[in-house]
Design an enzyme around this catalytic site. Structure first.
Site, mmCIF file in Angstrom:
data_model
loop_
_atom_site.group_PDB
_atom_site.id
_atom_site.type_symbol
_atom_site.label_atom_id
_atom_site.label_comp_id
_atom_site.label_asym_id
_atom_site.label_seq_id
_atom_site.Cartn_x
_atom_site.Cartn_y
_atom_site.Cartn_z
ATOM 1 N N CYS A 1 0.843 -1.203 0.000
ATOM 2 C CA CYS A 1 0.000 0.000 0.000
ATOM 3 C C CYS A 1 0.875 1.248 0.000
ATOM 4 O O CYS A 1 0.714 2.141 -0.834
ATOM 5 C CB CYS A 1 -0.928 -0.029 1.219
ATOM 6 N N CYS A 2 1.848 1.308 0.914
ATOM 7 C CA CYS A 2 2.748 2.475 0.956
ATOM 8 C C CYS A 2 3.519 2.607 -0.350
ATOM 9 O O CYS A 2 3.702 3.714 -0.863
ATOM 10 C CB CYS A 2 3.745 2.349 2.104
ATOM 11 N N CYS B 1 -1.257 8.365 7.492
ATOM 12 C CA CYS B 1 -2.623 7.997 7.098
ATOM 13 C C CYS B 1 -3.422 7.547 8.318
ATOM 14 O O CYS B 1 -2.883 6.926 9.244
ATOM 15 C CB CYS B 1 -2.576 6.868 6.076
ATOM 16 N N CYS C 1 -3.307 3.956 9.788
ATOM 17 C CA CYS C 1 -1.977 3.479 10.199
ATOM 18 C C CYS C 1 -1.327 4.394 11.224
ATOM 19 O O CYS C 1 -0.108 4.345 11.420
ATOM 20 C CB CYS C 1 -1.074 3.346 8.983
ATOM 21 N N CYS D 1 7.593 4.423 5.524
ATOM 22 C CA CYS D 1 6.733 4.178 4.370
ATOM 23 C C CYS D 1 7.526 3.995 3.085
ATOM 24 O O CYS D 1 6.974 3.596 2.061
ATOM 25 C CB CYS D 1 5.750 5.326 4.187
HETATM 26 S S1 SF4 Z 1 0.382 4.677 5.675
HETATM 27 FE FE1 SF4 Z 1 -1.162 3.026 5.592
HETATM 28 S S2 SF4 Z 1 -2.871 3.775 4.324
HETATM 29 FE FE2 SF4 Z 1 -1.097 5.164 4.015
HETATM 30 S S3 SF4 Z 1 -0.116 4.405 2.193
HETATM 31 FE FE3 SF4 Z 1 0.925 3.398 3.920
HETATM 32 S S4 SF4 Z 1 -0.191 1.472 4.348
HETATM 33 FE FE4 SF4 Z 1 -1.447 2.734 2.934
#
Ligand code: SF4
Length: 233
Positions: A121-122, A203, A206, A229
């Site tokens: 995701c990151c 985010c 998280c 991240c």
């Molecule tokens: S902090 Fe969490 S929601 Fe944001 S990009 Fe990374 S995994 Fe995805």
């Protein structure tokens, strides 16, 4: 503070073709320099091929940078998962400084990707958008500081990132006290979540608040073996 003769460090190297050794020498020379001097060097060196990336925890780096380069491009990555307070801060900061802001928006992700696979995701959401934002740049300014986390304790002030771009961390040597003092002295906008114990703001899914004395970044991906991240690789 002793002034540093950058020409004696850089010799006749033509910019932006700075070697890694040049960058290491510059980084060392900036250890006692104020952020304004470091930013001023980056602005002079890279001009419009320099961006600033903002997390909108506070606007300290922006406040310093616009004094050196009022039109500097400020990049904010809208992951689609930000706290409403963070998005409000983006607008307040944009209005306060009249920023040349570039907001990178992200296509809708699989709903629970952050839960199933935060690394992916990151990587897709944050790093991918930063790569896009920096595609036509030679260098970028980041607000990273050494005292934010043990993993950042040795962060250089100037170095090459994995893209081959020059990454500049003008606040690397600043303590929390330095930041708080600058905010108070210059009435710098901050994210209201700071007052609720969110000392490192990312985010919403998280990020959690931290208790007094806890590592500020321990509220990021709490419970997971993940501390970054990937933006700062
Ligand atoms: S902090 Fe969490 S929601 Fe944001 S990009 Fe990374 S995994 Fe995805």
């Amino acid at each position: 503070m002793a002034s540093v003769d950058l020409r004696s460090i850089l010799g006749t190297v033509s910019r932006p073709d700075l070697s890694d050794d040049d960058l290491a020498a510059l980084s060392a020379s900036f250890e006692t320099a104020p952020p304004s001097r470091i930013i001023g060097w980056a602005v002079e060196e890279f001009g419009t091929r320099l961006s600033l990336t903002a997390s909108m925890t506070d606007a300290v780096l922006i406040d310093l940078a616009v004094k050196e380069a009022p039109g500097i491009e400020v990049v904010f990555i809208d992951t689609g998962y930000h706290f409403p307070e963070t998005l409000d801060t983006v607008e307040r900061v944009r209005r306060r400084y009249g920023l040349n802001m570039r907001i990178m928006t992200v296509a809708t992700q699989e709903p629970a990707l952050w839960e199933a696979d935060p690394e992916t995701c990151c990587s897709a959401v944050k790093v991918g958008q930063l790569d896009r934002a920096l595609a036509d740049k030679d260098a970028w300014l980041s607000g990273l500081r050494r005292t934010e986390a043990p993993t950042r304790a040795l962060a250089p002030i100037v170095a090459r990132d994995l893209r081959g771009l020059v990454k500049v961390n003008p606040l690397a040597t600043w303590t929390d006290l330095d930041v708080r003092g600058y905010i108070a002295d210059h009435d710098v906008p901050t994210n209201p979540l700071l007052e609720q114990g969110y000392l490192s703001i990312g985010c919403m899914p998280c990020t959690r608040p931290v208790a007094d004395g806890e590592d500020p970044r321990s509220g990021r991906w709490a419970g997971l073996d993940k501390t970054e991240c990937g933006l700062h690789d």
